[in-house]
Scaffold this motif. Structure first.
Motif, mmCIF file in Angstrom:
data_model
loop_
_atom_site.group_PDB
_atom_site.id
_atom_site.type_symbol
_atom_site.label_atom_id
_atom_site.label_comp_id
_atom_site.label_asym_id
_atom_site.label_seq_id
_atom_site.Cartn_x
_atom_site.Cartn_y
_atom_site.Cartn_z
ATOM 1 N N LEU A 188 0.779 -1.275 0.038
ATOM 2 C CA LEU A 188 0.052 0.195 0.189
ATOM 3 C C LEU A 188 0.815 1.084 -0.072
ATOM 4 N N GLU A 189 1.983 1.365 0.740
ATOM 5 C CA GLU A 189 2.896 2.380 0.896
ATOM 6 C C GLU A 189 3.441 2.715 -0.711
ATOM 7 N N ALA A 190 3.865 1.541 -1.082
ATOM 8 C CA ALA A 190 4.662 1.701 -2.207
ATOM 9 C C ALA A 190 3.672 2.368 -3.427
ATOM 10 N N THR A 191 2.414 1.987 -3.262
ATOM 11 C CA THR A 191 1.466 2.506 -4.444
ATOM 12 C C THR A 191 1.081 3.912 -3.840
ATOM 13 N N LEU A 192 0.859 4.184 -2.864
ATOM 14 C CA LEU A 192 0.444 5.684 -2.415
ATOM 15 C C LEU A 192 1.612 6.860 -2.602
ATOM 16 N N ARG A 193 2.930 6.162 -2.550
ATOM 17 C CA ARG A 193 3.809 7.363 -2.882
ATOM 18 C C ARG A 193 4.046 7.534 -4.247
ATOM 19 N N LEU A 194 3.255 6.959 -5.171
ATOM 20 C CA LEU A 194 3.311 7.191 -6.417
ATOM 21 C C LEU A 194 2.455 8.360 -6.991
ATOM 22 N N PHE A 195 1.430 8.701 -5.779
ATOM 23 C CA PHE A 195 0.595 9.844 -6.389
ATOM 24 C C PHE A 195 1.085 11.217 -5.927
ATOM 25 N N PRO A 196 0.922 12.025 -6.698
ATOM 26 C CA PRO A 196 1.195 13.344 -6.407
ATOM 27 C C PRO A 196 0.473 14.104 -5.392
ATOM 28 N N ALA A 197 1.240 14.869 -4.672
ATOM 29 C CA ALA A 197 0.768 15.474 -3.194
ATOM 30 C C ALA A 197 -0.480 16.159 -3.489
ATOM 31 N N GLU A 198 -0.750 16.770 -4.767
ATOM 32 C CA GLU A 198 -2.078 17.584 -5.054
ATOM 33 C C GLU A 198 -3.160 16.764 -5.487
ATOM 34 N N VAL A 199 -3.034 15.432 -5.565
ATOM 35 C CA VAL A 199 -4.200 14.375 -5.879
ATOM 36 C C VAL A 199 -4.544 13.684 -4.533
ATOM 37 N N ARG A 200 -5.850 13.887 -4.049
ATOM 38 C CA ARG A 200 -6.236 13.336 -3.001
ATOM 39 C C ARG A 200 -6.327 11.940 -3.215
#
Length: 278
Positions: A120-132
């Motif tokens: 899950l962490e490996a997936t979430l770190r791929l989203f830019p900060a501006e995307v909720r």
């Protein structure tokens, strides 16, 4: 601000309940967006639309409209969060065609997928900060401190989910926005929600997310137009509680038969005013 909408808008049995009988289906999105300020798109889960489709949705909706998009099942159900870089990049390349209409990305995990905080962490770190990002785990092994820390670290919301008027997830606050999905109520006619259940959810959101923090609320109980009815009722209860809520169609008074049932608040099948936000 509470943003209230439904999970999808293209349901044939909503014709004459929400959509006028003679309104072409190609204009349903415009009709929906004039009466609600947000929608959750589920069909991206089954087949990710091309970028041009997302661009068209942006062009067909008002400036204040917001689209939450469900992540493709290729990442969540086929890859099960393994090797997430390419699926996430492809999803973002297309969904960002919505521009400023893009709301949260919903990552719903399979009910058989046991907790894997590392994936899950490996997936979430791929989203830019501006995307909720809002995550909806569905296996009970996810309800641990490790999961909560991963969500908090990446400012992702734990989806609050309801089935049969009961929470089926912990009510963790993991970031500065909320995301609630209501799948099925216990009121009649099925699958509607009763007034008491809706009022309870209003209180929970008001407590967890003070004024200024958005909470996205989507009704996924679409059969028979129940999602429209319940979204209108929920918004009315939130307004009476003094909470700011995005526009919804006008409510109509309950009939004697409805009042004799179980307190379901009904919404209007009338298309309502053409576009004015409330």
């Amino acid at each position: 601000m509470i943003l209230v909408g439904t999970s999808g808008w293209q349901y044939r049995d909503w014709r004459e309940r929400f959509y006028p009988a003679k309104l072409p289906q190609r204009l349903w999105l415009e009709h929906f967006a004039a009466r609600f300020a947000t929608v959750e798109v589920n069909n991206a889960f089954y087949r990710l639309p091309e970028r041009d489709t997302f661009v068209a949705w942006r062009d067909r909706t008002p400036d204040d409209f917001c689209v939450a998009v469900k992540m493709s099942r290729y990442l969540t159900h086929i890859k099960r969060l393994r090797e997430p870089a390419e699926p996430v990049a492809r999803f973002l390349d297309r969904a960002t065609g919505l521009g400023d209409r893009l709301g949260p990305v919903l990552v719903q995990l399979p009910p058989t997928m046991r907790a894997d905080p590392v994936a899950l962490e490996a997936t979430l770190r791929l989203f830019p900060a501006e995307v909720r990002v809002a995550v909806e785990p569905r296996h009970p092994s996810w309800w641990t401190d490790d999961t909560r820390r991963v969500l908090e670290r990446h400012r992702a919301a734990l989806v609050w989910a309801d089935r049969l008027s009961r929470p089926i997830t912990p009510l963790w606050r993991t970031t500065d926005f909320g995301y609630l999905r209501l799948h099925e109520g216990r009121a009649r006619p099925w699958p509607r929600y009763g007034r008491a259940a809706l009022a309870t959810w209003v209180r929970r959101l008001a407590t967890a997310f003070p004024a200024g923090e958005p909470a996205y609320v989507y009704f996924n109980n679409d059969p028979g137009g129940a999602a429209i009815v319940d979204a209108v009722a929920f918004a009315g209860l939130a307004r009476r509680a003094g909470l700011p809520v995005t526009r919804t169609p006008p409510a109509r008074p309950a009939t004697l038969a409805e009042r004799a049932g179980n307190g379901v608040v009904t919404g209007s099948s009338d298309p309502g005013p053409s576009a004015s936000p409330t």
